[in-house]
Design an enzyme around this catalytic site. Structure first.
Site, PDB file in Angstrom:
ATOM      1  N   ASP A  84      70.414  32.787  46.709  1.00 30.91           N
ATOM      2  CA  ASP A  84      71.165  31.942  45.767  1.00 30.91           C
ATOM      3  C   ASP A  84      70.555  31.971  44.380  1.00 30.91           C
ATOM      4  O   ASP A  84      71.245  31.745  43.378  1.00 30.91           O
ATOM      5  CB  ASP A  84      71.227  30.510  46.285  1.00 30.91           C
ATOM      6  CG  ASP A  84      72.185  30.448  47.468  1.00 30.91           C
ATOM      7  OD1 ASP A  84      71.752  30.779  48.583  1.00 30.91           O
ATOM      8  OD2 ASP A  84      73.380  30.146  47.245  1.00 30.91           O
ATOM      9  N   ARG A  97      82.247  28.848  49.041  1.00 31.76           N
ATOM     10  CA  ARG A  97      80.785  28.729  49.016  1.00 31.76           C
ATOM     11  C   ARG A  97      80.174  30.126  49.049  1.00 31.76           C
ATOM     12  O   ARG A  97      80.879  31.113  49.208  1.00 31.76           O
ATOM     13  CB  ARG A  97      80.231  27.807  50.113  1.00 31.76           C
ATOM     14  CG  ARG A  97      80.889  27.794  51.443  1.00 31.76           C
ATOM     15  CD  ARG A  97      80.776  29.031  52.303  1.00 31.76           C
ATOM     16  NE  ARG A  97      79.424  29.555  52.394  1.00 31.76           N
ATOM     17  CZ  ARG A  97      79.132  30.809  52.655  1.00 31.76           C
ATOM     18  NH1 ARG A  97      80.096  31.717  52.851  1.00 31.76           N
ATOM     19  NH2 ARG A  97      77.893  31.231  52.719  1.00 31.76           N
ATOM     20  N   GLY A  98      78.836  30.158  48.859  1.00 35.49           N
ATOM     21  CA  GLY A  98      78.167  31.457  48.734  1.00 35.49           C
ATOM     22  C   GLY A  98      77.996  31.742  47.250  1.00 35.49           C
ATOM     23  O   GLY A  98      78.937  31.560  46.470  1.00 35.49           O
ATOM     24  N   ASN A 134      67.239  30.776  49.341  1.00 37.01           N
ATOM     25  CA  ASN A 134      68.426  31.058  50.162  1.00 37.01           C
ATOM     26  C   ASN A 134      68.590  29.910  51.150  1.00 37.01           C
ATOM     27  O   ASN A 134      67.792  28.949  51.150  1.00 37.01           O
ATOM     28  CB  ASN A 134      68.259  32.409  50.882  1.00 37.01           C
ATOM     29  CG  ASN A 134      69.552  32.883  51.546  1.00 37.01           C
ATOM     30  OD1 ASN A 134      70.610  32.886  50.909  1.00 37.01           O
ATOM     31  ND2 ASN A 134      69.495  33.255  52.814  1.00 37.01           N
TER      32      ASN A 134
HETATM   33  O1  MRU Z   1      75.468  26.553  51.045  1.00 36.27           O
HETATM   34  P1  MRU Z   1      76.101  27.918  50.991  1.00 36.27           P
HETATM   35  O2  MRU Z   1      76.922  28.223  52.197  1.00 36.27           O
HETATM   36  O3  MRU Z   1      76.839  28.138  49.700  1.00 36.27           O
HETATM   37  O4  MRU Z   1      74.861  28.892  51.011  1.00 36.27           O
HETATM   38  C1  MRU Z   1      75.074  30.268  50.971  1.00 36.27           C
HETATM   39  C2  MRU Z   1      73.842  31.069  51.124  1.00 36.27           C
HETATM   40  O5  MRU Z   1      72.753  30.546  51.231  1.00 36.27           O
HETATM   41  C3  MRU Z   1      73.996  32.554  51.034  1.00 36.27           C
HETATM   42  O6  MRU Z   1      73.055  33.206  51.830  1.00 36.27           O
HETATM   43  C4  MRU Z   1      73.786  32.978  49.577  1.00 36.27           C
HETATM   44  O7  MRU Z   1      74.649  32.257  48.744  1.00 36.27           O
HETATM   45  C5  MRU Z   1      73.994  34.416  49.363  1.00 36.27           C
HETATM   46  S1  MRU Z   1      75.707  34.810  49.398  1.00 36.27           S
HETATM   47  C6  MRU Z   1      75.933  36.447  49.088  1.00 36.27           C
END
Ligand code: MRU
Length: 353
Positions: free
Chosen positions: A244, A51-52, A254
């Site tokens: 995101d 994820r991320g 985000n």
């Molecule tokens: O739902 P996730 O854990 O994938 O969400 C991740 C985030 O919101 C992060 O802050 C974003 O992807 C930036 S990662 C460098």
């Protein structure tokens, strides 16, 4: 990029397979999942083993290759038709992070522009996935160093609040928001990280805290509702978060809770930064209202671990992201430097391949 180094790489290409750190098991257990098929990669993205935003872009790029290598035809046109279906499968995993769509589009472009046999196109696709991964690692290191230039100059050692996990685990390595924090730590400009726990999935408490512990960076975990209190007490010098998807006007999506953090930061006159690569900017969207917000299962709210925390008979709403309006963001820290949200549009031509 191999698993033997001390660094944290959430996605590793090794012996014709992808190895993913299983982020659903951290911090209790460090384990790695082997992925050899695109269907398993799609499932790993959906279930948040990986994820991320940038990390799922890298994972999707390898997913495209894993799918491509299974296509049994020597006819280029038929190959490309089947590759489109693989792209579609991967696009349906998570809707908000644009890096996923960006990486898939780049892999498709590579395939369409390759001149040669199907076998040659497949090999070029693997090269491109590795290129995307390496570029993201370098980009994050750039973001980290560029971020140093815009952090407040006083005090010498800053206390920085972050939300969710925008670290090595969320990228090819190093991180965006946590990349800035890592660079600050290296340059002795960091006193401490405050990590919001980040309900409902607790990426801050579990992942950001785990990353900081690995490197000996002092970290204090707070619940999301404590941020305003900490700011009022003078405990926070700056807020740095990831993104995101960023619209052309600088509105930034985000992890849910980021928007309220930006509001309380403004109320306390604390600078609020978004750190993200150019691959997170979606110039096709005029503003943040057009960003698709993922809604996830209600279980993420009503259950912590195996314990149900709510009575039966209530309804739930579980948006995974929110949009912080551009006017609350002091600067967007990119690999090209820190950009005022209102100036972002001038960089359209610079957007990565
Ligand atoms: O739902 P996730 O854990 O994938 O969400 C991740 C985030 O919101 C992060 O802050 C974003 O992807 C930036 S990662 C460098």
């Amino acid at each position: 990029m191999t698993s033997s180094s001390n660094h944290i790489y959430p996605v590793i290409w090794q012996e014709n397979k992808v190895l993913l750190i299983d982020q659903t098991r951290l911090p209790e257990e460090y384990s790695v999942v082997e992925i050899a098929l695109v269907e398993d990669m799609a499932q790993a993205i959906k279930t948040m083993i990986v994820r991320g935003a940038p990390a799922i872009g890298v994972a999707a790029a390898y997913g495209m290759y894993l799918g491509a290598r299974e296509i049994e035809t020597d006819n280029v046109e038929q190959f490309l038709n089947q590759l489109e279906k693989i792209a579609q499968l991967l696009r349906q995993t998570r809707p908000t992070a644009v890096n996923l769509f960006w990486a898939i589009a780049r892999m498709l472009k590579t395939a369409y522009e390759s001149i040669g046999t199907v076998a040659e196109i497949k090999s070029t696709l693997l090269d491109t996935a590795q290129e995307i991964q390496l570029e993201d690692l370098q980009t994050c290191q750039e973001i980290g160093d560029r971020g140093l230039a815009v952090l407040p100059t006083e005090p010498q050692r800053l206390s920085i609040l972050t939300h969710c996990n925008a670290g090595s685990l969320a990228t090819a390595g190093y991180g965006t928001a946590l990349g800035v924090i890592r660079s600050a730590w290296r340059e002795q400009r960091l006193a401490r990280v405050y990590a919001d726990e980040t309900r409902p999935r607790l990426q801050g408490a579990k992942l950001t805290a785990w990353e900081c512990v690995q490197e000996g960076i002092p970290v204090t975990v707070i619940t999301d509702s404590m941020a305003a209190h900490c700011m009022q007490k003078g405990m926070i010098d700056a807020v740095v978060v990831g993104a995101d998807r960023i619209a052309a006007n600088g509105d930034a999506a985000n992890k849910i809770g980021t928007y309220s953090l930006a509001i309380v930061a403004q109320a306390h006159n604390i600078p609020f930064f978004v750190a993200a690569p150019f691959s997170t900017i979606d110039f096709e969207l005029a503003d943040g209202s057009q960003i698709a917000i993922e809604e996830r299962d209600a279980q993420e709210i009503y259950q912590i671990g195996t314990t149900k925390i709510c009575p039966s008979g209530v309804d739930f709403y579980n948006p995974a992201f929110d949009v912080t309006p551009a006017n609350l963001i002091k600067a967007i820290i990119t690999e090209k430097g820190a950009i005022q949200p209102s100036e972002l549009i001038n960089y359209r031509a610079v957007i990565a391949k």
